[in-house]
Write a protein that holds these residues in place. Structure first.
Motif, PDB file in Angstrom:
ATOM      1  N   ALA A   1      60.664  49.121  32.961  1.00  0.00           N
ATOM      2  CA  ALA A   1      59.378  48.419  32.919  1.00  0.00           C
ATOM      3  C   ALA A   1      58.644  48.694  31.609  1.00  0.00           C
ATOM      4  N   LEU A   2      58.710  49.927  31.118  1.00  0.00           N
ATOM      5  CA  LEU A   2      58.089  50.249  29.831  1.00  0.00           C
ATOM      6  C   LEU A   2      58.738  49.465  28.700  1.00  0.00           C
ATOM      7  N   ASN A   3      60.065  49.408  28.687  1.00  0.00           N
ATOM      8  CA  ASN A   3      60.772  48.657  27.645  1.00  0.00           C
ATOM      9  C   ASN A   3      60.428  47.179  27.702  1.00  0.00           C
ATOM     10  N   LEU A   4      60.286  46.641  28.924  1.00  0.00           N
ATOM     11  CA  LEU A   4      59.917  45.239  29.073  1.00  0.00           C
ATOM     12  C   LEU A   4      58.546  44.974  28.464  1.00  0.00           C
TER      13      LEU A   4
ATOM     14  N   GLU B   1      54.902  69.516  16.241  1.00  0.00           N
ATOM     15  CA  GLU B   1      54.117  70.579  16.856  1.00  0.00           C
ATOM     16  C   GLU B   1      54.376  70.542  18.357  1.00  0.00           C
ATOM     17  N   PRO B   2      54.308  71.704  19.036  1.00  0.00           N
ATOM     18  CA  PRO B   2      54.691  71.759  20.453  1.00  0.00           C
ATOM     19  C   PRO B   2      53.605  71.244  21.401  1.00  0.00           C
ATOM     20  N   TYR B   3      53.489  69.929  21.456  1.00  0.00           N
ATOM     21  CA  TYR B   3      52.564  69.349  22.428  1.00  0.00           C
ATOM     22  C   TYR B   3      52.965  67.915  22.739  1.00  0.00           C
ATOM     23  N   ILE B   4      52.515  67.465  23.896  1.00  0.00           N
ATOM     24  CA  ILE B   4      52.609  66.051  24.260  1.00  0.00           C
ATOM     25  C   ILE B   4      51.185  65.584  24.581  1.00  0.00           C
ATOM     26  N   ILE B   5      51.009  64.282  24.726  1.00  0.00           N
ATOM     27  CA  ILE B   5      49.703  63.754  25.119  1.00  0.00           C
ATOM     28  C   ILE B   5      49.870  62.931  26.385  1.00  0.00           C
ATOM     29  N   ARG B   6      49.039  63.237  27.345  1.00  0.00           N
ATOM     30  CA  ARG B   6      49.028  62.502  28.606  1.00  0.00           C
ATOM     31  C   ARG B   6      47.825  61.561  28.586  1.00  0.00           C
ATOM     32  N   HIS B   7      48.087  60.281  28.805  1.00  0.00           N
ATOM     33  CA  HIS B   7      47.058  59.248  28.717  1.00  0.00           C
ATOM     34  C   HIS B   7      46.647  58.846  30.134  1.00  0.00           C
ATOM     35  N   GLU B   8      45.389  59.071  30.469  1.00  0.00           N
ATOM     36  CA  GLU B   8      44.898  58.824  31.822  1.00  0.00           C
ATOM     37  C   GLU B   8      44.196  57.465  31.909  1.00  0.00           C
ATOM     38  N   PHE B   9      44.498  56.753  32.989  1.00  0.00           N
ATOM     39  CA  PHE B   9      43.948  55.409  33.206  1.00  0.00           C
ATOM     40  C   PHE B   9      43.370  55.315  34.617  1.00  0.00           C
ATOM     41  N   ILE B  10      42.201  54.713  34.722  1.00  0.00           N
ATOM     42  CA  ILE B  10      41.568  54.428  36.013  1.00  0.00           C
ATOM     43  C   ILE B  10      41.114  52.980  35.992  1.00  0.00           C
ATOM     44  N   GLY B  11      41.436  52.254  37.057  1.00  0.00           N
ATOM     45  CA  GLY B  11      41.153  50.827  37.067  1.00  0.00           C
ATOM     46  C   GLY B  11      41.947  50.082  36.025  1.00  0.00           C
ATOM     47  N   GLY B  12      43.087  50.677  35.617  1.00  0.00           N
ATOM     48  CA  GLY B  12      43.925  50.060  34.597  1.00  0.00           C
ATOM     49  C   GLY B  12      43.394  50.215  33.187  1.00  0.00           C
ATOM     50  N   LYS B  13      42.300  50.938  33.012  1.00  0.00           N
ATOM     51  CA  LYS B  13      41.674  51.114  31.704  1.00  0.00           C
ATOM     52  C   LYS B  13      41.754  52.565  31.255  1.00  0.00           C
ATOM     53  N   PHE B  14      41.926  52.758  29.969  1.00  0.00           N
ATOM     54  CA  PHE B  14      42.093  54.084  29.394  1.00  0.00           C
ATOM     55  C   PHE B  14      40.840  54.929  29.590  1.00  0.00           C
ATOM     56  N   LEU B  15      41.021  56.132  30.131  1.00  0.00           N
ATOM     57  CA  LEU B  15      39.911  57.060  30.340  1.00  0.00           C
ATOM     58  C   LEU B  15      39.858  58.106  29.236  1.00  0.00           C
ATOM     59  N   TYR B  16      40.971  58.841  29.062  1.00  0.00           N
ATOM     60  CA  TYR B  16      41.051  59.811  27.978  1.00  0.00           C
ATOM     61  C   TYR B  16      42.501  60.240  27.766  1.00  0.00           C
ATOM     62  N   GLY B  17      42.717  60.904  26.638  1.00  0.00           N
ATOM     63  CA  GLY B  17      44.009  61.520  26.366  1.00  0.00           C
ATOM     64  C   GLY B  17      43.865  63.021  26.418  1.00  0.00           C
ATOM     65  N   VAL B  18      44.817  63.693  27.041  1.00  0.00           N
ATOM     66  CA  VAL B  18      44.779  65.157  27.116  1.00  0.00           C
ATOM     67  C   VAL B  18      46.004  65.726  26.406  1.00  0.00           C
ATOM     68  N   LYS B  19      45.750  66.594  25.462  1.00  0.00           N
ATOM     69  CA  LYS B  19      46.806  67.259  24.701  1.00  0.00           C
ATOM     70  C   LYS B  19      47.318  68.447  25.511  1.00  0.00           C
ATOM     71  N   VAL B  20      48.621  68.481  25.732  1.00  0.00           N
ATOM     72  CA  VAL B  20      49.227  69.515  26.577  1.00  0.00           C
ATOM     73  C   VAL B  20      50.161  70.372  25.727  1.00  0.00           C
ATOM     74  N   ASN B  21      49.872  71.649  25.655  1.00  0.00           N
ATOM     75  CA  ASN B  21      50.711  72.587  24.908  1.00  0.00           C
ATOM     76  C   ASN B  21      52.024  72.795  25.656  1.00  0.00           C
TER      77      ASN B  21
ATOM     78  N   ALA C   1      46.505  52.789  18.802  1.00  0.00           N
ATOM     79  CA  ALA C   1      46.707  51.341  18.899  1.00  0.00           C
ATOM     80  C   ALA C   1      47.582  50.954  20.083  1.00  0.00           C
ATOM     81  N   PHE C   2      48.505  51.844  20.478  1.00  0.00           N
ATOM     82  CA  PHE C   2      49.429  51.458  21.554  1.00  0.00           C
ATOM     83  C   PHE C   2      48.794  51.483  22.945  1.00  0.00           C
ATOM     84  N   ILE C   3      47.539  51.908  23.049  1.00  0.00           N
ATOM     85  CA  ILE C   3      46.866  51.913  24.352  1.00  0.00           C
ATOM     86  C   ILE C   3      46.831  50.513  24.943  1.00  0.00           C
ATOM     87  N   ASP C   4      46.676  49.496  24.113  1.00  0.00           N
ATOM     88  CA  ASP C   4      46.662  48.109  24.621  1.00  0.00           C
ATOM     89  C   ASP C   4      47.973  47.784  25.331  1.00  0.00           C
ATOM     90  N   LYS C   5      49.099  48.246  24.776  1.00  0.00           N
ATOM     91  CA  LYS C   5      50.395  48.018  25.420  1.00  0.00           C
ATOM     92  C   LYS C   5      50.488  48.778  26.740  1.00  0.00           C
TER      93      LYS C   5
END
Length: 317
Positions: free
Chosen positions: A102-105, A183-203, A249-253
């Motif tokens: 689904a992500l690739n689509l 660098e040793p981290y990922i980012i988790r992107h949180e969405f509520i109501g289908g809209k971006f709320l915030y990004g959290v950096k995870v070590n 920019a990729f938040i729209d996708k």
């Protein structure tokens, strides 16, 4: 009276939402779906139904919660009830193969991945991937379950031959390109109501189990949560940090992907390589929030979620 119905299988992950619903004085009812009985000829009550069933339910001895939950969701959708994160969201939750397709689509990059059933096919998949470093993970998982990093085919063979081999609950092991971040981290992107709320950096310096929920410390001592999340004294910084002024920019996708799959509440985890390319590798439709990070940022996911459910309930009254 119309209510908010929360479909789940883990009380520890639900209590924070329950507290926010009570704070807003909203009528609600919890449906714990680890097991049960459903009369398919009956009609569901009126209300808003929010699905929080988790792919990791089998790690809490709730092996068939997603299967029973899917039956309940089919019943609700058959009767036209307002369902948040319905049956499509659940199918994504319990299958990373479904997630990646689904992500690739939606034109969202994911790491190169092969799916295999059986130890010999896992070996063949690693050879076909033909990369110096790679990871294995479970197709249906959660909390980083089944994730192992390998730097050689021989080390994978040793793992498969050992008593440490952890067979996935659905039989499908993913053999995946290892994305080495600068660098040793990922980012988790949180969405509520289908809209971006915030990004959290995870070590990620302590490993792959990245569950942000406060309750993970209760269930899994190796899951980084509130207990060790702030380790400034050791010079490591916070395990979870909500980013300010972050809106790539990729938040729209990502939002378009959620809309196309009828997912209203989700956390999408992504990692960036040395060339700056971002890869989405996990979609959590049972998303949780870290209270320490939210207290610092003064942004509260469960409160925003409760307000979202309230707005949906108001449309029925």
């Amino acid at each position: 009276m119309k209510k908010i119905y929360v479909l789940h299988e883990n009380n520890e992950w639900t209590v924070h939402l329950q507290n926010r619903l009570e704070e807003l004085n909203l009528p609600y009812e919890l449906w714990h779906l680890d097991e049960g009985m459903l009369d398919l000829s009956s009609e569901p009550p009126q209300g808003v139904f929010y699905n929080r069933l988790s792919a990791s339910s089998h790690t809490r001895d709730h092996r068939f919660a997603p299967e029973y939950g899917e039956a309940v969701l089919a019943w609700l959708e058959r009767h036209g009830r307002l369902v948040i994160n319905g049956s499509r969201a659940l199918r994504l939750e319990v299958s990373k193969v479904n997630q990646y397709m689904a992500l690739n689509l939606a034109d969202i990059s994911t790491p190169k991945t092969l799916a295999a059933v059986g130890k010999q096919n896992i070996m063949d998949a690693a050879k076909a991937l033909n990369m110096p470093s790679f990871i294995t993970k479970h197709n249906r998982a959660g909390k980083g379950q089944g994730v192992h990093l390998f730097h050689s085919i021989e080390s994978l063979q040793n793992y498969l031959d050992s008593s440490d081999f952890d067979a996935p609950v659905d039989g499908i092991t993913l053999v995946q390109q290892y994305i080495e971040a600068p660098e040793p981290y990922i980012i988790r992107h949180e969405f509520i109501g289908g809209k971006f709320l915030y990004g959290v950096k995870v070590n990620t310096s302590e490993g792959f189990e990245l569950c942000p929920a406060d309750a993970c410390s209760i269930e899994d001592m190796f899951c980084p949560t509130d207990g060790p999340s702030n380790d400034n004294a050791a010079g490591k910084g916070a395990k979870f940090e909500i980013l300010q002024d972050y809106h790539p920019a990729f938040i729209d996708k990502y939002e378009a992907f959620l809309a196309a799959n009828n997912v209203q509440v989700a956390g999408i985890e992504a990692i960036q390589d040395e060339q700056g390319t971002s890869y989405a590798y996990d979609v959590n439709t049972n998303t949780n929030y870290n209270s320490d990070a939210e207290a610092v940022a003064q942004t509260f996911g469960m409160l925003e979620l409760a307000k979202f459910l309230q707005a949906k309930l108001d449309t029925l009254n």
